[in-house]
Design an enzyme around this catalytic site. Structure first.
Site, PDB file in Angstrom:
ATOM      1  CB  CYS A 127      -0.931   0.085   1.197  1.00 35.22           C
ATOM      2  SG  CYS A 127      -2.151  -1.213   1.265  1.00 35.22           S
TER       3      CYS A 127
ATOM      4  NE  ARG B 205       4.637   1.504   0.023  1.00 31.15           N
ATOM      5  CZ  ARG B 205       5.619   1.135   0.812  1.00 31.15           C
ATOM      6  NH1 ARG B 205       6.858   1.267   0.393  1.00 31.15           N
ATOM      7  NH2 ARG B 205       5.402   0.666   2.014  1.00 31.15           N
TER       8      ARG B 205
ATOM      9  CD1 TRP C 145      -0.030  -6.029  -3.284  1.00 32.99           C
ATOM     10  CD2 TRP C 145      -0.376  -6.735  -1.182  1.00 32.99           C
ATOM     11  NE1 TRP C 145       0.328  -7.349  -3.212  1.00 32.99           N
ATOM     12  CE2 TRP C 145       0.141  -7.811  -1.944  1.00 32.99           C
ATOM     13  CE3 TRP C 145      -0.657  -6.954   0.153  1.00 32.99           C
ATOM     14  CZ2 TRP C 145       0.371  -9.071  -1.402  1.00 32.99           C
ATOM     15  CZ3 TRP C 145      -0.433  -8.205   0.697  1.00 32.99           C
ATOM     16  CH2 TRP C 145       0.080  -9.253  -0.084  1.00 32.99           C
TER      17      TRP C 145
ATOM     18  CG  ASN D 161       1.492   0.534   4.274  1.00 34.74           C
ATOM     19  OD1 ASN D 161       1.148  -0.614   4.010  1.00 34.74           O
ATOM     20  ND2 ASN D 161       2.761   0.905   4.295  1.00 34.74           N
ATOM     21  N   GLY D 162      -0.475  -1.116   6.402  1.00 34.31           N
ATOM     22  CA  GLY D 162      -0.120  -1.988   7.523  1.00 34.31           C
ATOM     23  C   GLY D 162      -1.248  -2.951   7.798  1.00 34.31           C
TER      24      GLY D 162
ATOM     25  CD  GLU E 178      17.125 -12.533  -7.596  1.00 35.98           C
ATOM     26  OE1 GLU E 178      16.587 -13.123  -6.645  1.00 35.98           O
ATOM     27  OE2 GLU E 178      16.759 -11.413  -7.987  1.00 35.98           O
TER      28      GLU E 178
ATOM     29  CE  LYS F 185      13.895 -10.498 -10.084  1.00 38.18           C
ATOM     30  NZ  LYS F 185      14.377 -10.322  -8.795  1.00 38.18           N
TER      31      LYS F 185
ATOM     32  CG  HIS G  60      17.489 -37.127  -5.013  1.00 33.64           C
ATOM     33  ND1 HIS G  60      17.791 -38.459  -4.823  1.00 33.64           N
ATOM     34  CD2 HIS G  60      18.676 -36.488  -5.111  1.00 33.64           C
ATOM     35  CE1 HIS G  60      19.104 -38.612  -4.788  1.00 33.64           C
ATOM     36  NE2 HIS G  60      19.669 -37.426  -4.973  1.00 33.64           N
TER      37      HIS G  60
END
Ligand code: G6P
Length: 612
Positions: free
Chosen positions: A2, A27, A76, A102-103, A485, A489, A508
């Protein structure tokens, strides 16, 4: 998560808020809203589901709504689906109080029950509505001003918040409160700005205040007054942001991600140079003398997402170059695992934003246990940077794309510097070797530049695999850490399922997923492990895989096994992850573009995850 913004000054607020929000869309972007008012008129609230441009269209770029005071939000979703109803700002019943948040308010259900009993009704599923109505409740019950009403609510609320509120009876003021969610306040002449993050207000001012945890502030045009929970004024210094405003713009690139990929030579070079004194690495600059470094018994790296991947690479390098044992932990696990920590150990928290909730909690956990903490952080003044004992700032500049690239590369440099300094001060590395390795690090920016010149081949390869449903990345040692990474991505921006595997582990179980044409990307930069990984790739090929190899110039025999090979320059093998990751970033980027997706704003994600 957010984005929140606010403005109070002598210009029209709505266009400024929309502009600031556009810098915070990374965000969250499932809905957006603004609340605007004039001194004489009641507040107007406008919201829209979906991206910010829908709200911008609805308000004619902000021109349709007049007023010089306002607050705004991009969401968000945490509580309640993305919808106009759940979008912020939220209001008390007769709009006495209007707020964005926000939170996460953890006890919002309890608060809702309490408020419902007292006659409040709720129109949304959000926790924020409960917070705004709680403030309203105290405001009316005690007939007190905003300061007391907010303080009382802060005592009752459990969880995290950056809260921005307007009160109908106080037309010239905006009130803010904070606990564990980022918020900055910028001022210039007779204007005041509020934002979750620096890029949102960089265009307007560089002078910012960092509001602390459990503080609140009264903002008027050009002024900010801070209070603690007891209502006492707290002193606050104005800090000047040195980031260049253009650094937060696309600068001719189609996407922030590509621009940030191109900024990596600079991010790497700047971060390294900031730690050098007379050609040697100098942790004394950040309060870690050689004596302290020499006595570090154990390193615990704690992080999330790509920062955790940077920690994984660092683990191999630190252990090999310094003989110091390293554990790499996911912050979300570390914080609840009751870790046993050596008192002479060092907890290294890696975070681009410096605000990731789990990483911040892990840092606090370590501090509580009395272990020294080092933050590797990109955003100056962020919570993790402020709370850690020592801070290594990565100098990547503002990173806007949700998928990190340059911050990750700068984090690797921090890991290498730590490895070299530990090795040198513990006597594991002699001076000539230490100096040679520093020279190797100094050569990285040019080598990254060279890889970027060859990007069209990767574009071609991306188009070739753009309709695949699964991709596997394999490697051993540092190559495995880099695979993690590369895989993240790819999946986060292209929505192609991908997994990274230690090359020897694939057989495996996971090898059963290999079908005709499944792409398997092998990272082959470690001489001693090259043949082993090639053999594992051949096992995949025997089952129909379409192979890509990422290796160094000279290893041309890779073309005998792999269907497509991309090359990076040679470098000391400890640091070659910094090169191998570049083609993988480009691959993720081009795959996303070729699938017609929004590279910078992948679905369901947020750049800065300030909730658990
Ligand atoms: C989010 C981002 C990732 C990032 C992770 C940790 O998930 O999308 O790119 O690696 O958070 O963020 P931090 O700011 O702590 O590095």
């Amino acid at each position: 998560m957010c984005g929140i913004v606010g403005y109070i000054g002598d210009r029209q607020a709505a266009p400024i808020l929309l502009d600031s929000l556009s810098k915070l869309e990374y965000r969250g972007y499932d809905s957006a809203g603004i609340a605007i008012r004039n001194a004489e008129e009641d507040v107007q609230v406008l919201k829209a589901k979906g991206r910010l441009n829908i709200l911008a269209e609805k308000t004619d770029g902000g021109k349709a709504v007049t007023g010089t005071i306002g607050i705004g939000h991009t969401r968000w979703a945490t509580h309640g689906e993305p919808s106009e109803n759940n979008a912020h700002p939220h209001t008390a019943d007769d709009r006495t109080v209007v707020g964005v948040h926000n939170g996460i308010i953890e006890n919002y259900q309890k608060l809702k029950e309490k408020l419902t009993k007292r006659g409040y009704s709720f129109y949304s599923q959000t926790d924020t509505e409960a917070a705004v109505k709680l403030v309203d409740y105290y405001y009316r019950k005690y007939n007190c001003g905003p300061k007391d009403a907010i303080s009382k609510a802060m005592v009752r609320i459990r969880g995290s918040y950056a809260l921005v509120l307007m009160f109908n009876d106080y037309p010239d003021e905006i009130w803010v409160a904070r606990k564990d969610s980022p918020m900055i306040i910028g001022t210039i002449k007779n204007e005041t700005f509020i934002a979750s993050d620096v890029p949102a207000i960089l265009k307007y001012t560089r002078n910012v205040y960092y509001i602390d945890n459990l503080e609140l502030a009264r903002l008027t045009a050009g002024k900010a007054e801070f209070y603690n929970l007891d209502g006492d004024i707290t002193d606050k210094e104005l800090t000047e942001i040195t980031w260049d405003a253009e650094a937060a713009e696309k600068g001719g690139f189609e996407h922030f991600m590509m621009k940030e990929i191109y900024e990596q030579p600079k991010a790497v070079g700047d971060t390294l140079n900031s730690m050098l004194t007379d050609g040697k690495i100098d942790f004394g600059k950040i309060g870690l003398s050689d004596d302290i470094i020499k006595n570090i018994s154990q390193i615990y790296i704690v992080a999330c997402g790509s920062a955790w991947h940077a920690g994984m690479v660092s683990q191999y390098v630190i252990e090999e170059l310094s003989g110091t044992p390293v554990r790499v932990e996911l912050a979300s696990e570390f914080r609840y695992r009751k870790p046993i920590l050596d008192r002479n150990g060092l907890v290294v928290v890696i975070s681009q934003s410096g605000e990731t909730a789990d990483s911040l909690a892990a840092l606090r956990e370590a501090k509580e246990k009395g272990i020294r903490t080092l933050a590797v952080v990109n955003v100056v003044g962020s919570s993790i940077a402020r709370e850690a004992d020592n801070v290594f700032y990565t100098l990547a500049g503002p990173e806007i794309s949700v998928a990190t690239t340059k911050a990750y590369s700068a984090q690797l440099i921090a890991g290498y510097c730590l490895a070299l300094q530990l090795g040198f001060s513990k006597g594991v590395l002699g001076e000539p070797e230490y100096m040679r390795m520093i020279a190797e690090l100094q050569a990285l920016p040019d080598k990254i530049e060279k890889i970027l010149q060859d990007k069209e081949r990767l574009q071609w390869f991306a188009s070739k695999i753009s309709n695949k449903k699964d991709v596997f990345f394999v490697g051993r040692g540092i190559d495995y850490a880099v695979s993690l990474e590369g895989s993240l991505k790819m999946k986060e921006i292209s929505y192609v399922h991908s997994e990274a595997y230690a090359a020897g582990e694939l057989k495996h179980g996971t090898i059963s997923l290999i079908e005709d044409g499944t792409p398997v990307i092998g990272i082959l930069t470690q001489g001693g492990l090259y043949e082993k990984t090639v053999s594992n790739m051949a096992e995949c090929k025997a089952r129909g895989a379409y192979l890509c190899g990422v290796t160094t110039y000279g290893n041309y025999e890779t073309e005998e096994t792999a269907d497509f090979v991309t090359y990076v320059p040679k470098a000391d093998e400890h640091f070659i992850g910094s090169l191998a990751v570049i083609p993988l970033q480009l691959l993720g980027y081009y795959l996303s573009v070729s699938r017609g997706l929004d590279v910078d704003k992948p679905r369901n994600l947020a750049k800065s995850v300030t909730v658990e």
